[in-house]
Scaffold this motif. Structure first.
Motif, PDB file in Angstrom:
ATOM      1  N   LEU A   1     -66.180   7.001   9.487  1.00  0.00           N
ATOM      2  CA  LEU A   1     -65.204   6.152   8.866  1.00  0.00           C
ATOM      3  C   LEU A   1     -65.270   4.580   9.360  1.00  0.00           C
ATOM      4  O   LEU A   1     -65.236   3.581   8.477  1.00  0.00           O
ATOM      5  CB  LEU A   1     -63.601   6.570   8.704  1.00  0.00           C
ATOM      6  N   ILE A   2     -65.508   4.475  10.601  1.00  0.00           N
ATOM      7  CA  ILE A   2     -65.550   3.234  11.400  1.00  0.00           C
ATOM      8  C   ILE A   2     -66.643   2.387  11.212  1.00  0.00           C
ATOM      9  O   ILE A   2     -66.630   1.108  10.566  1.00  0.00           O
ATOM     10  CB  ILE A   2     -65.606   3.195  12.810  1.00  0.00           C
ATOM     11  N   LEU A   3     -67.680   3.350  10.935  1.00  0.00           N
ATOM     12  CA  LEU A   3     -68.894   2.485  10.796  1.00  0.00           C
ATOM     13  C   LEU A   3     -68.827   1.857   9.239  1.00  0.00           C
ATOM     14  O   LEU A   3     -69.439   0.714   8.847  1.00  0.00           O
ATOM     15  CB  LEU A   3     -70.263   3.294  10.949  1.00  0.00           C
TER      16      LEU A   3
ATOM     17  N   MET B   1     -64.575  13.897  15.300  1.00  0.00           N
ATOM     18  CA  MET B   1     -65.203  12.622  16.166  1.00  0.00           C
ATOM     19  C   MET B   1     -66.323  12.190  15.036  1.00  0.00           C
ATOM     20  O   MET B   1     -66.187  10.786  14.971  1.00  0.00           O
ATOM     21  CB  MET B   1     -65.709  13.186  17.392  1.00  0.00           C
ATOM     22  N   THR B   2     -67.014  12.863  14.556  1.00  0.00           N
ATOM     23  CA  THR B   2     -68.073  12.558  13.497  1.00  0.00           C
ATOM     24  C   THR B   2     -67.458  11.803  12.286  1.00  0.00           C
ATOM     25  O   THR B   2     -67.960  10.648  11.929  1.00  0.00           O
ATOM     26  CB  THR B   2     -69.021  13.673  13.075  1.00  0.00           C
ATOM     27  N   VAL B   3     -66.334  12.408  11.966  1.00  0.00           N
ATOM     28  CA  VAL B   3     -65.787  11.577  10.658  1.00  0.00           C
ATOM     29  C   VAL B   3     -65.215  10.419  11.066  1.00  0.00           C
ATOM     30  O   VAL B   3     -65.355   9.354  10.240  1.00  0.00           O
ATOM     31  CB  VAL B   3     -64.687  12.778  10.110  1.00  0.00           C
TER      32      VAL B   3
ATOM     33  N   SER C   1     -74.259   3.984   1.542  1.00  0.00           N
ATOM     34  CA  SER C   1     -74.638   5.249   0.903  1.00  0.00           C
ATOM     35  C   SER C   1     -75.571   5.649   1.983  1.00  0.00           C
ATOM     36  O   SER C   1     -75.839   7.067   1.951  1.00  0.00           O
ATOM     37  CB  SER C   1     -75.187   4.710  -0.452  1.00  0.00           C
ATOM     38  N   LEU C   2     -76.626   4.795   2.445  1.00  0.00           N
ATOM     39  CA  LEU C   2     -77.747   5.241   3.432  1.00  0.00           C
ATOM     40  C   LEU C   2     -76.980   6.101   4.534  1.00  0.00           C
ATOM     41  O   LEU C   2     -77.476   6.706   5.265  1.00  0.00           O
ATOM     42  CB  LEU C   2     -78.509   4.195   3.629  1.00  0.00           C
ATOM     43  N   ILE C   3     -75.814   5.593   5.188  1.00  0.00           N
ATOM     44  CA  ILE C   3     -75.147   6.136   6.360  1.00  0.00           C
ATOM     45  C   ILE C   3     -74.618   7.521   6.059  1.00  0.00           C
ATOM     46  O   ILE C   3     -74.881   8.589   6.853  1.00  0.00           O
ATOM     47  CB  ILE C   3     -73.748   5.101   6.781  1.00  0.00           C
TER      48      ILE C   3
ATOM     49  N   GLN D   1     -66.455   1.192   7.349  1.00  0.00           N
ATOM     50  CA  GLN D   1     -65.318   0.121   7.424  1.00  0.00           C
ATOM     51  C   GLN D   1     -65.950  -1.271   7.889  1.00  0.00           C
ATOM     52  O   GLN D   1     -66.021  -2.393   7.410  1.00  0.00           O
ATOM     53  CB  GLN D   1     -64.243   0.351   8.181  1.00  0.00           C
ATOM     54  N   ILE D   2     -66.766  -1.124   9.009  1.00  0.00           N
ATOM     55  CA  ILE D   2     -67.479  -2.288   9.648  1.00  0.00           C
ATOM     56  C   ILE D   2     -68.420  -3.013   8.649  1.00  0.00           C
ATOM     57  O   ILE D   2     -68.469  -4.194   8.518  1.00  0.00           O
ATOM     58  CB  ILE D   2     -68.119  -1.729  11.085  1.00  0.00           C
ATOM     59  N   VAL D   3     -69.117  -2.061   7.953  1.00  0.00           N
ATOM     60  CA  VAL D   3     -70.239  -2.333   7.256  1.00  0.00           C
ATOM     61  C   VAL D   3     -69.662  -3.180   6.023  1.00  0.00           C
ATOM     62  O   VAL D   3     -70.067  -4.360   5.526  1.00  0.00           O
ATOM     63  CB  VAL D   3     -71.370  -1.501   6.717  1.00  0.00           C
ATOM     64  N   GLN D   4     -68.631  -2.759   5.592  1.00  0.00           N
ATOM     65  CA  GLN D   4     -68.050  -3.223   4.278  1.00  0.00           C
ATOM     66  C   GLN D   4     -67.479  -4.397   4.613  1.00  0.00           C
ATOM     67  O   GLN D   4     -67.465  -5.420   3.850  1.00  0.00           O
ATOM     68  CB  GLN D   4     -66.970  -2.066   3.811  1.00  0.00           C
ATOM     69  N   SER D   5     -66.529  -4.590   5.718  1.00  0.00           N
ATOM     70  CA  SER D   5     -65.951  -5.790   6.066  1.00  0.00           C
ATOM     71  C   SER D   5     -67.148  -6.965   6.456  1.00  0.00           C
ATOM     72  O   SER D   5     -66.911  -7.925   5.798  1.00  0.00           O
ATOM     73  CB  SER D   5     -65.229  -5.556   7.227  1.00  0.00           C
ATOM     74  N   LEU D   6     -67.999  -6.620   7.174  1.00  0.00           N
ATOM     75  CA  LEU D   6     -69.171  -7.777   7.247  1.00  0.00           C
ATOM     76  C   LEU D   6     -69.713  -8.064   6.049  1.00  0.00           C
ATOM     77  O   LEU D   6     -70.016  -9.389   5.599  1.00  0.00           O
ATOM     78  CB  LEU D   6     -70.335  -6.877   8.091  1.00  0.00           C
TER      79      LEU D   6
END
Length: 231
Positions: free
Chosen positions: A214-216, A208-210, A173-175, A218-223
């Motif tokens: 999306l990658i950020l 590119m921003t989108v 949410s903060l991202i 996904q990384i945070v959720q997976s971690l």
């Protein structure tokens, strides 16, 4: 390291990158986003944890019931959570100027971001604490544990997985909020999406921003999912 990242991104995006924005500027904006997320989460977690513990122990069925504290703090938290971030961002500009001396830039954005995410994290932590079985608390009290020991030795360890997942949700949410903060010149990739993508009709920057967001996420959720499963 930074130069290697810029070089790698330049090579990877060369076939479709048609923007006047350089990869060096994009990496700088990405660093600003990480900066805002890290410090806002740090301060927000401190504030949220204190708030959650106070609400948890002072609630009517809590360890140390206190109607004055609970019914005084609870509506304040609800009021702060009800404000849309973009309105909060503008409303706290005078406070931001007092704290950091300016109303624009990365550090200026951390103030409203912390105010935004603090109550949100507090509610999420409180929810995790409330999920702990009452039998565990009763057993701790029967063993003579103090309120502080009950929280630190019993409640927090039992709610660990839920806490990690809820903090993961708060980070995501903060991202999104940091991207929105770009509307008032806070920096970060949200600022690039507005100043280059929207105002200059540069679709490659928006895309590119989108992709990066999306990658950020996904990384945070997976971690977060991985950490919550660790014992």
């Amino acid at each position: 390291m930074r130069d290697l990242i810029v070089q790698w991104l330049t090579q990877m995006t060369a076939p479709f990158w048609k923007s006047s924005l350089s990869m060096d500027q994009f990496v700088t904006a990405l660093q600003e986003t990480f900066h805002m997320v890290f410090f806002a989460m740090l301060f927000g977690c401190i504030w949220g944890f204190i708030q959650a513990v106070i609400l948890y122990v002072s609630r009517p069925q809590g360890i140390l019931p206190n109607r004055v504290i609970y019914h005084g703090l609870n509506p304040i938290v609800n009021a702060l959570r009800s404000l849309p971030f973009i309105i909060l961002l503008i409303a706290v500009i005078p406070l931001t100027k007092v704290i950091v001396g300016t109303s624009i830039g990365t550090w200026a954005a951390i103030v409203p971001l912390t105010i935004y995410v603090g109550p949100y994290i507090g509610r999420l932590i409180e929810t995790s604490l409330l999920e702990v079985n009452d039998g565990i608390i009763e057993s701790a009290q029967a063993m003579g544990a103090s309120p502080m020991q009950i929280i630190t030795k019993f409640v927090l360890p039992e709610s660990r997985s839920s806490l990690i997942l809820n903090l993961t949700t708060a980070t995501i949410s903060l991202i999104g909020a940091t991207a929105m903060a770009g509307a008032v010149g806070a920096g970060g990739i949200g600022d690039l999406a507005i100043s280059y993508g929207y105002q200059r009709f540069d679709s490659s920057v928006v895309i590119m921003t989108v992709i990066v967001l999306l990658i950020l996420v996904q990384i945070v959720q997976s971690l977060g999912d991985w950490l919550s499963k660790l014992r």
